[in-house]
Design a protein around this motif. Structure first.
Motif, PDB file in Angstrom:
ATOM      1  N   MET A 245       0.829  -0.868  -0.168  1.00 16.43           N
ATOM      2  CA  MET A 245       0.107  -0.075   0.367  1.00 16.43           C
ATOM      3  C   MET A 245       1.180   1.449   0.088  1.00 16.43           C
ATOM      4  O   MET A 245       0.618   2.013  -0.728  1.00 16.43           O
ATOM      5  CB  MET A 245      -0.741  -0.172   1.430  1.00 16.43           C
ATOM      6  CG  MET A 245      -1.959  -0.598   1.130  1.00 16.43           C
ATOM      7  SD  MET A 245      -3.668  -0.278   0.169  1.00 16.43           S
ATOM      8  CE  MET A 245      -4.880  -1.103   0.373  1.00 16.43           C
ATOM      9  N   GLY A 246       1.802   1.110   1.003  1.00 13.83           N
ATOM     10  CA  GLY A 246       3.027   2.436   1.124  1.00 13.83           C
ATOM     11  C   GLY A 246       3.248   2.820  -0.738  1.00 13.83           C
ATOM     12  O   GLY A 246       3.119   3.990  -0.796  1.00 13.83           O
ATOM     13  N   LEU A 247       3.983   1.609  -1.309  1.00 15.93           N
ATOM     14  CA  LEU A 247       5.048   1.623  -2.492  1.00 15.93           C
ATOM     15  C   LEU A 247       3.186   1.943  -3.856  1.00 15.93           C
ATOM     16  O   LEU A 247       3.531   3.014  -4.332  1.00 15.93           O
ATOM     17  CB  LEU A 247       5.126   0.367  -3.071  1.00 15.93           C
ATOM     18  CG  LEU A 247       5.665  -0.349  -2.474  1.00 15.93           C
ATOM     19  CD1 LEU A 247       6.844  -1.367  -2.468  1.00 15.93           C
ATOM     20  CD2 LEU A 247       7.482   0.507  -3.124  1.00 15.93           C
ATOM     21  N   LEU A 248       1.987   1.931  -3.738  1.00 12.28           N
ATOM     22  CA  LEU A 248       0.781   2.555  -4.276  1.00 12.28           C
ATOM     23  C   LEU A 248       1.378   3.846  -3.781  1.00 12.28           C
ATOM     24  O   LEU A 248       0.964   4.612  -4.880  1.00 12.28           O
ATOM     25  CB  LEU A 248      -0.288   1.876  -4.108  1.00 12.28           C
ATOM     26  CG  LEU A 248      -0.785   0.305  -4.560  1.00 12.28           C
ATOM     27  CD1 LEU A 248      -1.416  -0.598  -4.413  1.00 12.28           C
ATOM     28  CD2 LEU A 248      -0.523   0.071  -6.139  1.00 12.28           C
ATOM     29  N   GLY A 249       1.089   4.745  -2.549  1.00 12.40           N
ATOM     30  CA  GLY A 249       0.775   5.465  -2.222  1.00 12.40           C
ATOM     31  C   GLY A 249       2.093   6.231  -2.992  1.00 12.40           C
ATOM     32  O   GLY A 249       1.970   7.655  -3.328  1.00 12.40           O
ATOM     33  N   TYR A 250       3.023   5.829  -2.908  1.00 13.83           N
ATOM     34  CA  TYR A 250       4.411   6.804  -3.459  1.00 13.83           C
ATOM     35  C   TYR A 250       4.131   6.718  -4.579  1.00 13.83           C
ATOM     36  O   TYR A 250       4.644   8.001  -5.443  1.00 13.83           O
ATOM     37  CB  TYR A 250       6.168   5.706  -2.949  1.00 13.83           C
ATOM     38  CG  TYR A 250       7.104   6.870  -2.483  1.00 13.83           C
ATOM     39  CD1 TYR A 250       7.480   7.046  -1.230  1.00 13.83           C
ATOM     40  CD2 TYR A 250       7.863   6.748  -4.299  1.00 13.83           C
ATOM     41  CE1 TYR A 250       8.308   7.921  -1.374  1.00 13.83           C
ATOM     42  CE2 TYR A 250       8.975   8.240  -3.496  1.00 13.83           C
ATOM     43  CZ  TYR A 250       9.226   7.873  -1.736  1.00 13.83           C
ATOM     44  OH  TYR A 250       9.544   9.051  -1.859  1.00 13.83           O
ATOM     45  N   ALA A 251       3.445   5.837  -5.412  1.00 11.53           N
ATOM     46  CA  ALA A 251       3.864   5.962  -6.956  1.00 11.53           C
ATOM     47  C   ALA A 251       2.653   6.693  -7.733  1.00 11.53           C
ATOM     48  O   ALA A 251       2.518   7.451  -7.901  1.00 11.53           O
ATOM     49  CB  ALA A 251       3.257   4.380  -7.499  1.00 11.53           C
ATOM     50  N   THR A 252       1.796   7.286  -6.453  1.00 11.39           N
ATOM     51  CA  THR A 252       0.397   7.843  -7.356  1.00 11.39           C
ATOM     52  C   THR A 252       0.505   9.340  -6.451  1.00 11.39           C
ATOM     53  O   THR A 252      -0.027  10.241  -7.262  1.00 11.39           O
ATOM     54  CB  THR A 252      -1.076   7.447  -6.080  1.00 11.39           C
ATOM     55  OG1 THR A 252       0.096   7.212  -4.569  1.00 11.39           O
ATOM     56  CG2 THR A 252      -1.605   6.152  -6.680  1.00 11.39           C
ATOM     57  N   GLY A 253       1.144   9.380  -4.777  1.00 13.51           N
ATOM     58  CA  GLY A 253       2.165  10.889  -5.374  1.00 13.51           C
ATOM     59  C   GLY A 253       2.775  11.337  -6.551  1.00 13.51           C
ATOM     60  O   GLY A 253       2.817  12.240  -6.043  1.00 13.51           O
ATOM     61  N   ALA A 254       3.376  10.398  -6.854  1.00  9.54           N
ATOM     62  CA  ALA A 254       4.638  10.857  -8.071  1.00  9.54           C
ATOM     63  C   ALA A 254       3.527  11.838  -8.703  1.00  9.54           C
ATOM     64  O   ALA A 254       4.038  12.205  -9.263  1.00  9.54           O
ATOM     65  CB  ALA A 254       5.179  10.166  -8.183  1.00  9.54           C
TER      66      ALA A 254
ATOM     67  N   LEU B 227       9.460   3.168   4.110  1.00 10.85           N
ATOM     68  CA  LEU B 227       9.423   1.863   3.196  1.00 10.85           C
ATOM     69  C   LEU B 227      10.490   0.579   3.258  1.00 10.85           C
ATOM     70  O   LEU B 227      10.562  -0.132   3.250  1.00 10.85           O
ATOM     71  CB  LEU B 227       8.855   2.551   1.962  1.00 10.85           C
ATOM     72  CG  LEU B 227       7.583   2.947   1.344  1.00 10.85           C
ATOM     73  CD1 LEU B 227       7.546   3.616   0.376  1.00 10.85           C
ATOM     74  CD2 LEU B 227       6.265   1.618   2.354  1.00 10.85           C
ATOM     75  N   LEU B 228      11.721   1.584   3.511  1.00  9.70           N
ATOM     76  CA  LEU B 228      13.221   0.884   3.514  1.00  9.70           C
ATOM     77  C   LEU B 228      13.834  -0.008   4.147  1.00  9.70           C
ATOM     78  O   LEU B 228      13.905  -0.960   4.183  1.00  9.70           O
ATOM     79  CB  LEU B 228      14.635   1.461   2.855  1.00  9.70           C
ATOM     80  CG  LEU B 228      14.867   2.595   1.715  1.00  9.70           C
ATOM     81  CD1 LEU B 228      15.673   3.233   1.159  1.00  9.70           C
ATOM     82  CD2 LEU B 228      14.397   1.259   0.740  1.00  9.70           C
TER      83      LEU B 228
END
Lengths: 233, 77
Positions: free
Chosen positions: A85-94, A128-129
């Motif tokens: 979910m965090g990765l998706l949040g990062y991608a959508t934020g980008a 995330l890391l």
């Protein structure tokens, strides 16, 4: 298939989040325009990540108290879906940032440089890391009980790291990202009441979908475990 | 007998005209049917809603299928 009420609730809430989120009126702000609707999707990813990580740490603590491997499986699954979910949040934020923060008059790399200096983005990347390291740690220990114990302790550290990296440090530094003076999406005086009507159900819906996927992972891993135990006998 | 025949004819005619009127009315509603105009109104945002809903339901269907598969395996073991 076990059709629990919360699975139906997840479907209903997400349908509402999409239909209501795209069609219901929102405040008109310059620069943001219709992208303000991303609050129902991008911000919900981070909220559900935080909730799933909380479930994960609860199971880690339960594992340390009881030594029941089922708790370890649950902790790992919820942390996995939370990270996703965090990765998706990062991608959508980008995507969102590239249309609202980037200056179309400047060359792309100039905007990119300033966006990459965003403390919120760096903080989220660190968080995330740290969770990425959790999975590396898990896969590097072969003994099952040892893996469960070490990773449960690490999970507590990882959760603790979330607070400085995504809650505290970004608030101390200047940023383009909203949320400088508190919790903009949670503050009742700040968020528009029309948006609240969609935002809270959306958070719940996305979190329930994440929970659904996590429970599938849990059941799959439990089956796997059972199979291996039968094998050894 | 003859009187009865004209009566029948009149009745038939009135039914036909009613049907015709109904069909005209149906065509009129078809031209500005709510669905068609909804999908093309407001910068066609409803098309986006339809697309996102399709993706969402597609993903949910996938999750449900996985759930079923896991349930079947749980029953077998």
């Amino acid at each position: 298939m076990q059709f629990h009420w919360w699975k139906i609730a997840a479907i209903a809430l997400l349908t509402y989040a999409v239909v209501g989120g795209l069609l219901l009126p929102v405040p008109e702000l310059s620069q943001l325009g219709e992208t303000i609707r991303n609050l129902y999707y991008h911000v919900c990813m981070w909220f559900s990540m935080m909730i799933l990580f909380t479930v994960s740490i609860v199971h880690s603590v339960k594992y340390l108290r009881t030594g029941d491997l089922n708790h370890d499986i649950k902790a790992e699954s919820f942390a996995g879906v939370g990270t996703y979910m965090g990765l998706l949040g990062y991608a959508t934020g980008a995507i969102w940032a590239s249309y609202t923060w980037a200056d179309p008059n400047n060359p792309a790399y100039a905007s990119f440089g300033s966006i990459m200096r965003e403390p919120k983005l760096i903080g989220a990347a660190i968080a995330l890391l740290v969770y990425g390291a959790y999975f590396i740690l898990r896969s590097s220990v072969t003994d099952m009980d040892q893996r469960a114990r070490v990773s449960a302790v690490y999970n507590i550290f990882a959760y603790a790291m979330l607070f400085p990296s995504i809650w505290i440090i970004p608030r101390l530094l200047p940023s383009l990202h909203p949320g400088q003076e508190g919790n903009p999406a949670l503050n009742f005086n700040d968020i528009d009441s029309r948006m609240r009507m969609v935002f809270y159900p959306a958070v719940l819906g996305w979190t329930l979908l994440g929970t659904w996927i996590a429970t599938l992972l849990v059941r799959y891993k439990q089956l796997n475990e059972k199979k291996w135990n039968a094998h050894e006998k | 007998m003859k009187k009865n025949g004209t009566h029948m004819k009149n009745k038939l005619l009135s039914i036909l005209t009613t049907l015709f009127a109904a069909s005209v009315q149906a065509q009129e509603t078809a031209s500005n049917e709510t669905m068609a105009s909804t999908m093309r109104s407001n910068g066609k945002i409803y098309v986006v809603v339809a697309v996102v809903l399709t993706i969402l339901f597609g993903l949910i269907a996938y999750v449900i299928r996985l759930d079923r598969k896991v349930s079947r395996l749980e029953k077998e073991s």
